[in-house]
Design an enzyme around this catalytic site. Structure first.
Site, PDB file in Angstrom:
ATOM      1  N   CYS B  74     -57.143  32.339 -16.112  1.00  0.00           N
ATOM      2  CA  CYS B  74     -56.537  31.929 -17.378  1.00  0.00           C
ATOM      3  C   CYS B  74     -56.601  30.412 -17.441  1.00  0.00           C
ATOM      4  CB  CYS B  74     -55.085  32.409 -17.400  1.00  0.00           C
ATOM      5  SG  CYS B  74     -54.113  31.805 -18.797  1.00  0.00           S
ATOM      6  N   CYS B 185     -61.326  29.347 -22.549  1.00  0.00           N
ATOM      7  CA  CYS B 185     -60.283  30.376 -22.588  1.00  0.00           C
ATOM      8  C   CYS B 185     -60.994  31.671 -22.223  1.00  0.00           C
ATOM      9  CB  CYS B 185     -59.678  30.481 -23.991  1.00  0.00           C
ATOM     10  SG  CYS B 185     -58.588  31.926 -24.211  1.00  0.00           S
ATOM     11  N   HIS B 187     -60.650  34.585 -23.054  1.00  0.00           N
ATOM     12  CA  HIS B 187     -60.897  35.527 -24.151  1.00  0.00           C
ATOM     13  C   HIS B 187     -62.224  35.239 -24.867  1.00  0.00           C
ATOM     14  CE1 HIS B 187     -56.578  36.438 -23.928  1.00  0.00           C
ATOM     15  NE2 HIS B 187     -56.828  37.514 -24.623  1.00  0.00           N
TER      16      HIS B 187
END
Lengths: 270, 270
Positions: B74, B185, B187
């Site tokens: 993360c 990130c 994601h």
């Protein structure tokens, strides 16, 4: 219950400030303590057991501060937690879903009720249950509109992207005989001008929008009046803000939701 | 340190599964325990003290399960927590930002490094510090791209809305002499085809994309090899998933991130 005590209002984050805004218009003399669980926002993408656990902690924090009544300013919490909160705490608990369902029944006429909400709110079936409990006639069509929460929190409220997102979420209502659209999440009133425009264009010129924040403020006023729980003071009510994440950008965002200058927030640990 | 122990990998939610995917390609025999703090996702909109508190709890849960090393999957946690985690726990802690910064320096040539990340990652200045620690030359231009996280979690990965959102976030890089774009990130790799297309169109035909998941997996392999910490087993590594919210929709979403069938997840309390 002490009628001079403040109202306790809580939400997963800042969306519930639309309820505070409506409460201040309806009950201008009441003090309000608002708790935004900003360290764990959003609730709407999470499961019911997790949401209930957080709701219990928020309610405990407000009860410990001596509030006279709890207003759940969050549709997701209202979808899973009110019965348990009423059982565990000896204090009136008002939710946003019951008032919104009653307002929607009045607004929808012969049509179906279209509900936009978080994934958790729609999955709970709470709007269907609340409408059935208050009417033998209305049908409910619910659709999750999850992207509207982060868009609202980012302040991305107009332009091509929010317009396309709103159109995407209204699309399943087209041709379904919708008589009213419920903004079943306290973040959504920030998109009200955009949603009204698209509802007119996509569903017809006379489909009313039901704002769960306004419906809840109306019923909260009626409730306090009926129980002789309104304050007797005549000064402007005071606002206190509690948050669980650092209050950093809180003031700017709170102003967007509240439509007014926000006081400083205090961080608490739940 | 027991070289046969699993790797511990954690993230605020499911984005870190892109790191797991890359780790499984780079280190196919390693067992991995993945912890997704899905009850408190996202971290990227929250303040550094809150993120650090959650990172300490995640690391404690993995250390208690006997992992040989922690991989922070993360960027937001990597921006604020690695030094404190290394101080508090007697175990190697690998972050995503250091490897990504080094990969970006190699990729950017004479150009500036453009970083897309969460609000917390960009506000921390961690990429600027990591680039400066590894190069005397490169300049960093960072921009927050917060809407990409909820879009990825909803699986809304292509079409008009994600395209407009990606273009909106790349716009500040136009005409700034960007030599490489970092997906800062975990994601964001889900949008890789879309981001590549728009980077080509907006920033030029030869601007490479640096994927923090791939950079981290490469450095993790090099780290384990250098310390003789790779497993000696030759069977396929096993995956274990822990989450903090109900695992409801976990399998479907995990599959999108992992590019593979996901095993069942176990819920734990932090």
């Amino acid at each position: 219950m002490n009628r001079e005590a403040p109202l306790g209002v809580f939400d997963s984050g800042l969306g519930g400030l639309t309820v505070v805004r409506a409460l201040r218009a309806a009950l201008p003399h009441e003090d309000i303590i608002y708790l935004g669980d900003t360290a764990r926002v959003p609730y709407g993408t999470k499961g019911p057991a997790t949401v209930l656990r957080y709701a219990l902690a928020c309610t405990r924090a407000l009860v410990d501060r001596g509030v006279k009544s709890i207003v759940i300013a969050c549709n997701t919490v209202s979808a899973v937690a009110p019965d348990r909160l009423r059982a565990d705490f000896d204090i009136p608990v008002l939710s946003v879903i019951e008032p919104s369902a009653r307002a929607a029944i009045r607004a929808a006429g012969d049509g179906r009720i279209g509900v936009l909400g978080t994934a958790a709110t729609i999955a709970s079936g709470a709007y269907v249950r609340a409408v059935c409990a208050n009417s033998t006639r209305c049908e409910v069509v619910g659709h999750a509109a999850p992207l509207l929460v982060p868009l609202a929190e980012e302040g991305w409220l107009e332009g091509e992207v929010p317009t396309l997102v709103v159109r995407h979420y209204l699309q399943p209502f087209v041709g379904r005989g919708i008589g009213a659209v419920v903004l079943g999440c306290t973040h959504y009133p920030l998109f009200r001008p955009l949603i009204e425009e698209q509802v007119r264009a996509m569903l017809g010129p006379h489909v009313p929008i039901v704002d769960s924040a306004l419906a809840t403020a109306d019923e909260t006023r009626a409730f306090l009046v009926a129980r002789d729980l309104t304050t007797t003071r005549k000064r402007a009510g005071q606002l206190e803000f509690l948050v669980t994440d650092e209050p950093r950008a809180f003031e700017a965002v709170a102003q967007r939701f509240l439509g007014d200058t926000a006081p400083k927030a205090t961080i608490i640990d739940l």
